[in-house]
Design an enzyme around this catalytic site. Sequence first.
Site, PDB file in Angstrom:
ATOM      1  N   ALA A 138      -6.006   5.378   5.496  1.00 55.29           N
ATOM      2  CA  ALA A 138      -6.823   6.395   6.164  1.00 55.29           C
ATOM      3  C   ALA A 138      -8.066   6.748   5.332  1.00 55.29           C
ATOM      4  O   ALA A 138      -8.607   7.842   5.459  1.00 55.29           O
ATOM      5  CB  ALA A 138      -5.992   7.646   6.467  1.00 55.29           C
ATOM      6  N   GLN A 156       0.838  -1.198   0.000  1.00 56.04           N
ATOM      7  CA  GLN A 156       0.000   0.000   0.000  1.00 56.04           C
ATOM      8  C   GLN A 156       0.875   1.250   0.000  1.00 56.04           C
ATOM      9  O   GLN A 156       0.380   2.350  -0.193  1.00 56.04           O
ATOM     10  CB  GLN A 156      -0.902   0.024   1.242  1.00 56.04           C
ATOM     11  CG  GLN A 156      -1.973  -1.042   1.256  1.00 56.04           C
ATOM     12  CD  GLN A 156      -2.724  -1.100   2.571  1.00 56.04           C
ATOM     13  OE1 GLN A 156      -2.746  -2.133   3.210  1.00 56.04           O
ATOM     14  NE2 GLN A 156      -3.352  -0.003   3.005  1.00 56.04           N
ATOM     15  N   PHE A 163      -6.097  -3.970   3.248  1.00 58.04           N
ATOM     16  CA  PHE A 163      -6.824  -3.756   4.508  1.00 58.04           C
ATOM     17  C   PHE A 163      -5.940  -3.171   5.606  1.00 58.04           C
ATOM     18  O   PHE A 163      -6.243  -3.322   6.793  1.00 58.04           O
ATOM     19  CB  PHE A 163      -7.493  -5.054   4.983  1.00 58.04           C
ATOM     20  CG  PHE A 163      -8.373  -5.681   3.934  1.00 58.04           C
ATOM     21  CD1 PHE A 163      -9.540  -5.041   3.520  1.00 58.04           C
ATOM     22  CD2 PHE A 163      -8.033  -6.884   3.319  1.00 58.04           C
ATOM     23  CE1 PHE A 163     -10.342  -5.600   2.529  1.00 58.04           C
ATOM     24  CE2 PHE A 163      -8.828  -7.440   2.328  1.00 58.04           C
ATOM     25  CZ  PHE A 163      -9.992  -6.796   1.936  1.00 58.04           C
ATOM     26  N   ARG A 196      -8.060  -1.710   8.724  1.00 63.14           N
ATOM     27  CA  ARG A 196      -9.319  -0.974   8.509  1.00 63.14           C
ATOM     28  C   ARG A 196      -9.924  -0.416   9.808  1.00 63.14           C
ATOM     29  O   ARG A 196     -10.401  -1.172  10.663  1.00 63.14           O
ATOM     30  CB  ARG A 196     -10.315  -1.915   7.844  1.00 63.14           C
ATOM     31  CG  ARG A 196     -11.274  -1.237   6.900  1.00 63.14           C
ATOM     32  CD  ARG A 196     -12.035  -2.286   6.138  1.00 63.14           C
ATOM     33  NE  ARG A 196     -12.685  -1.715   4.960  1.00 63.14           N
ATOM     34  CZ  ARG A 196     -13.199  -2.432   3.971  1.00 63.14           C
ATOM     35  NH1 ARG A 196     -13.166  -3.737   4.000  1.00 63.14           N
ATOM     36  NH2 ARG A 196     -13.764  -1.838   2.944  1.00 63.14           N
ATOM     37  N   GLU A 238       0.286  -1.602   4.572  1.00 56.43           N
ATOM     38  CA  GLU A 238       0.653  -0.184   4.658  1.00 56.43           C
ATOM     39  C   GLU A 238       2.130  -0.077   5.018  1.00 56.43           C
ATOM     40  O   GLU A 238       2.867   0.717   4.461  1.00 56.43           O
ATOM     41  CB  GLU A 238      -0.211   0.531   5.703  1.00 56.43           C
ATOM     42  CG  GLU A 238       0.182   2.000   5.867  1.00 56.43           C
ATOM     43  CD  GLU A 238      -0.742   2.814   6.755  1.00 56.43           C
ATOM     44  OE1 GLU A 238      -1.900   2.411   6.981  1.00 56.43           O
ATOM     45  OE2 GLU A 238      -0.308   3.888   7.224  1.00 56.43           O
ATOM     46  N   PHE A 257      -8.078   1.386  11.933  1.00 63.69           N
ATOM     47  CA  PHE A 257      -6.816   1.914  12.459  1.00 63.69           C
ATOM     48  C   PHE A 257      -6.890   2.341  13.922  1.00 63.69           C
ATOM     49  O   PHE A 257      -6.557   3.467  14.284  1.00 63.69           O
ATOM     50  CB  PHE A 257      -6.427   3.112  11.569  1.00 63.69           C
ATOM     51  CG  PHE A 257      -4.951   3.410  11.493  1.00 63.69           C
ATOM     52  CD1 PHE A 257      -4.091   2.598  10.787  1.00 63.69           C
ATOM     53  CD2 PHE A 257      -4.423   4.538  12.112  1.00 63.69           C
ATOM     54  CE1 PHE A 257      -2.730   2.895  10.685  1.00 63.69           C
ATOM     55  CE2 PHE A 257      -3.066   4.849  12.030  1.00 63.69           C
ATOM     56  CZ  PHE A 257      -2.221   4.023  11.314  1.00 63.69           C
ATOM     57  N   ARG A 278      -5.304   7.292  16.767  1.00 68.53           N
ATOM     58  CA  ARG A 278      -6.674   7.225  16.259  1.00 68.53           C
ATOM     59  C   ARG A 278      -7.611   6.618  17.316  1.00 68.53           C
ATOM     60  O   ARG A 278      -8.794   6.948  17.373  1.00 68.53           O
ATOM     61  CB  ARG A 278      -6.757   6.486  14.930  1.00 68.53           C
ATOM     62  CG  ARG A 278      -8.008   6.822  14.148  1.00 68.53           C
ATOM     63  CD  ARG A 278      -8.029   6.227  12.758  1.00 68.53           C
ATOM     64  NE  ARG A 278      -7.486   7.105  11.740  1.00 68.53           N
ATOM     65  CZ  ARG A 278      -8.148   8.099  11.139  1.00 68.53           C
ATOM     66  NH1 ARG A 278      -9.410   8.351  11.459  1.00 68.53           N
ATOM     67  NH2 ARG A 278      -7.574   8.840  10.236  1.00 68.53           N
ATOM     68  N   GLU A 331     -12.989   2.818   5.232  1.00 67.87           N
ATOM     69  CA  GLU A 331     -12.963   2.239   6.573  1.00 67.87           C
ATOM     70  C   GLU A 331     -14.246   2.408   7.389  1.00 67.87           C
ATOM     71  O   GLU A 331     -14.626   1.492   8.122  1.00 67.87           O
ATOM     72  CB  GLU A 331     -11.811   2.842   7.380  1.00 67.87           C
ATOM     73  CG  GLU A 331     -10.434   2.521   6.866  1.00 67.87           C
ATOM     74  CD  GLU A 331      -9.396   3.401   7.523  1.00 67.87           C
ATOM     75  OE1 GLU A 331      -9.326   4.606   7.182  1.00 67.87           O
ATOM     76  OE2 GLU A 331      -8.668   2.914   8.385  1.00 67.87           O
TER      77      GLU A 331
HETATM   78  N1  MTE Z   1     -11.436  -2.623  -0.069  1.00 66.19           N
HETATM   79  C1  MTE Z   1     -10.901  -3.719  -0.663  1.00 66.19           C
HETATM   80  N2  MTE Z   1     -11.627  -4.371  -1.579  1.00 66.19           N
HETATM   81  N3  MTE Z   1      -9.643  -4.144  -0.350  1.00 66.19           N
HETATM   82  C2  MTE Z   1      -8.881  -3.501   0.599  1.00 66.19           C
HETATM   83  O1  MTE Z   1      -7.747  -3.907   0.866  1.00 66.19           O
HETATM   84  N4  MTE Z   1      -8.755  -1.639   2.233  1.00 66.19           N
HETATM   85  C3  MTE Z   1      -9.534  -0.759   3.090  1.00 66.19           C
HETATM   86  C4  MTE Z   1     -10.550   0.035   2.263  1.00 66.19           C
HETATM   87  N5  MTE Z   1     -11.292  -0.839   1.407  1.00 66.19           N
HETATM   88  C5  MTE Z   1      -9.437  -2.358   1.246  1.00 66.19           C
HETATM   89  C6  MTE Z   1     -10.734  -1.940   0.852  1.00 66.19           C
HETATM   90  C7  MTE Z   1      -8.720   0.190   3.837  1.00 66.19           C
HETATM   91  S1  MTE Z   1      -8.002  -0.321   5.265  1.00 66.19           S
HETATM   92  C8  MTE Z   1      -8.556   1.487   3.437  1.00 66.19           C
HETATM   93  S2  MTE Z   1      -7.679   2.586   4.359  1.00 66.19           S
HETATM   94  C9  MTE Z   1      -9.152   1.990   2.187  1.00 66.19           C
HETATM   95  O2  MTE Z   1      -9.834   0.971   1.461  1.00 66.19           O
HETATM   96  C10 MTE Z   1      -8.049   2.572   1.319  1.00 66.19           C
HETATM   97  O3  MTE Z   1      -8.495   2.977   0.080  1.00 66.19           O
HETATM   98  P1  MTE Z   1      -9.172   4.417  -0.166  1.00 66.19           P
HETATM   99  O4  MTE Z   1      -8.364   5.392   0.602  1.00 66.19           O
HETATM  100  O5  MTE Z   1      -9.072   4.581  -1.621  1.00 66.19           O
HETATM  101  O6  MTE Z   1     -10.564   4.292   0.353  1.00 66.19           O
HETATM  102  N1  HPA Z   2      -4.854   6.169   9.189  1.00 64.28           N
HETATM  103  C1  HPA Z   2      -4.369   5.143   8.486  1.00 64.28           C
HETATM  104  N2  HPA Z   2      -3.116   4.947   8.262  1.00 64.28           N
HETATM  105  C2  HPA Z   2      -2.260   5.823   8.773  1.00 64.28           C
HETATM  106  C3  HPA Z   2      -2.684   6.915   9.511  1.00 64.28           C
HETATM  107  C4  HPA Z   2      -4.061   7.094   9.734  1.00 64.28           C
HETATM  108  O1  HPA Z   2      -4.525   8.037  10.374  1.00 64.28           O
HETATM  109  N3  HPA Z   2      -1.602   7.595   9.905  1.00 64.28           N
HETATM  110  C5  HPA Z   2      -0.545   6.903   9.402  1.00 64.28           C
HETATM  111  N4  HPA Z   2      -0.935   5.852   8.713  1.00 64.28           N
HETATM  112 MO1  MOS Z   3      -6.325   1.433   6.008  1.00 65.47          MO
HETATM  113  S1  MOS Z   3      -6.101   0.531   7.835  1.00 65.47           S
HETATM  114  O1  MOS Z   3      -5.909   2.994   6.656  1.00 65.47           O
HETATM  115  O2  MOS Z   3      -4.939   0.846   5.224  1.00 65.47           O
END
Ligand code: MTE
Ligand code: HPA
Ligand code: MOS
Length: 750
Positions: free
Chosen positions: A503, A191, A222, A336, A226, A338, A304, A706
Amino acid sequence: MKNIDSIGHVTGKSVYLDDIPTLRGTLHASILGSTVASGKIVRFDTSKALELEGVERIITYNDITGENQIGGIIEDEPLFADHEVHFHGQPIAIAVATSEFIARKAVSLIEVEYEEHTPVVNPREAQQKGLLLIPPRTFKMGSVDETWAKCKYIFEGSVEMGGQEHLYIETQGSYAYPIENGYIKVHSSTQGPTAVQKTISRVLGIPMHLIEVDVVRLGGGFGGKEDQASGFAAMAALAAHILQKPVKLVLPRHDDMRMTGKRHPYSADFRIGLSADYKILAYQTTLYQNGGAAADLSPAIMERTLFHSTGAYFIPNTQVTVYSCKTNLPPNTAFRGFGGPQGMFVIESAIAKAANELGVPTTSIQEANLLKEKDEFQYGQIAENVNIGECFRTASDKYELKKLQSDIDNFNSQNKYQKRGLALMPLCFGISFTNTSMNQARALVHIYQDGSVSVSTGVIEMGQGVNTKLAQIASQMLGIGIDKVKIHSTNTSRVANTSPTAASSGADLNGNALVIALKALIARLKDVAAEITGSKAEQIEFVNEEVTANGKSTGLSWKKLVQTAHFKRVCLTENGHYATPTIFFDKTKEKGHPFAYHVYGTAAIAVTVDCIRGTYVIDDVLIIHDFGNSINPTIDLGQVEGAVVQGIGWATLEELAYNEKGKLLSNSLSTYKVPDIYFAPKTLKCEALNTKGPELAVFKSKAVGEPPFMYGIAAYFAIQNAIKSFNANYKPDFDLPMTPEKVLMRLYGG
Ligand code: MTE
Ligand code: HPA
Ligand code: MOS
């Protein structure tokens, strides 16, 4: 607009790390992980492994050309253990061989002897022994000490929360190969491509510009990728660097499960004080975060937890402390939500406890304390565009929850061994990285001479559909078909210094950077179009691949316009940079305005418990969610569905079992149970609250990745309510996950 990846995914043509065609001479690596959770390495013998035909090299900390250090926030994590090991599964060495099979065999032939120490696996025990990853932090508002005396009711309790395995379909992996003159290219299932680049730079001892990290997509992250993809990428890159050959490292599921960190288990104590009319006047909680053997992202996750410790409520006097505890588990990491889910589960437990003791419905205390417009969060931000009350009431009206509750009560009075339960979960989740400086992104856009468009940003597609959203933005703003837009792989040579996709901010940050780049290109092209058509730039629009002036066709096509612009030597490339305005946070005061906006919603979950077996069925999940002005309702609904089921899994089935020696017992899919399609809710309804959406959300479409995870918390309390109606002696306790085994104990326990 459906997901641009859907056909590739269902036909199996989408490319993941392990699908990348390998170069001739590619070697394969396998990791040797510690078999004790705490100890000293007293003997290490690779001679038998090296005798195996096809083994090229065993690489240990001794071979590292740079630093043996991969800690992202705090420098406390070696890539390979040197003399001591701190968790079961901790990487000690890799075997590099001509095939994966031989590499694995070689690992099994390495002989290691340990002097075993007693591990610490409980965060409270770690805290008592002074084993902390970083100093504790406290958020405060008003004064709890001065308020207890004014409270009519005060309740106290303790809460336990388990961790959670990410179980992304694609395991961690990396493929690295030297190109020339010390330049190395790395594919990684990460990520955070920049985190990977930085880590490799440090471990190999070469500058960042000699490392190119490329990511097409992930089979899920998920949060688990990261930070934790970096170590595995560094292993492949180190081997490639030393051997000057391509090296691939893809973790078998079993290694992935035992070596990687998970959602943090937490343990907590709370004290809640209410007025006669059930207003929460004071709330105090102390949480013990089980951080594992190194800091990883624990300090940010702890933050968080602090931010979300009051959930969707306004509480005038609060005091919340979190200890980040060092234990002998794999370093726990982003997942997800966090740390938000853990903070919220404690306040929901405190409210449930109060409701149980007072003999009133939990919903009445929830509703009486929901956040309102201009309320102050305990971190100083003033709540704006708050619609949590509306979500809560709309859910109640639209889904006729009063009637559902009375149907459930009737059912329970007529059935002896089947009991149903209902619970609500109001949601308020802050959008932005809590670390302000991470809220930035860039987008590089090229318009080619045939009018087609290439977009590169820092965002990673991991199934959440962000590439589709980016393609929609480009297509809509340029007035061209989606087939004319290509969203490229995420590559550190094209877009540098990226924040990880996390995030829930990937679409907001990178989408807004894309908007900025497109606006600049559009302005230049409008000038050219105005010149050609003899009109004013303000009158020009691009619609269906045609140029219009004052809403009328000009006969000039998009393609012709682009060609003419190029001929006139107008630059058809732009780099957009976005940094979220308005946000800041002062850590010395623990106050500020850390979030661009908040996401609100409410879920009701109804369950049926089988009171002979302790098993349960999730009947209904009924949600009202504030999407803002969703840019893609289909994708956003998919995010809600996935997140809710994942949240229910955390609250119910998913149990990480360790033995007293810190070894993960639930280390395979036969012993770690996640929701499958049979366990998924029988009905899931999700309706959008009709709102305009905040300015800071891209196209006013709120972040969605999330927040809906936390709706799953309602499943815990729904099951608890069902148990209460079977067993009058049951004193509700707070020990997540509520596995069928625990349900059975509580159905018949005192
Ligand atoms: N959806 C799918 N299908 N697969 C993933 O790994 N990760 C989640 C969410 N949805 C995830 C997901 C998490 S932890 C985050 S932070 C966000 O997607 C990140 O993507 P975005 O910032 O584009 O929403
Ligand atoms: N959310 C998710 N990932 C992160 C953050 C947060 O606030 N800060 C650093 N990594
Ligand atoms: Mo999502 S736990 O912020 O990758």
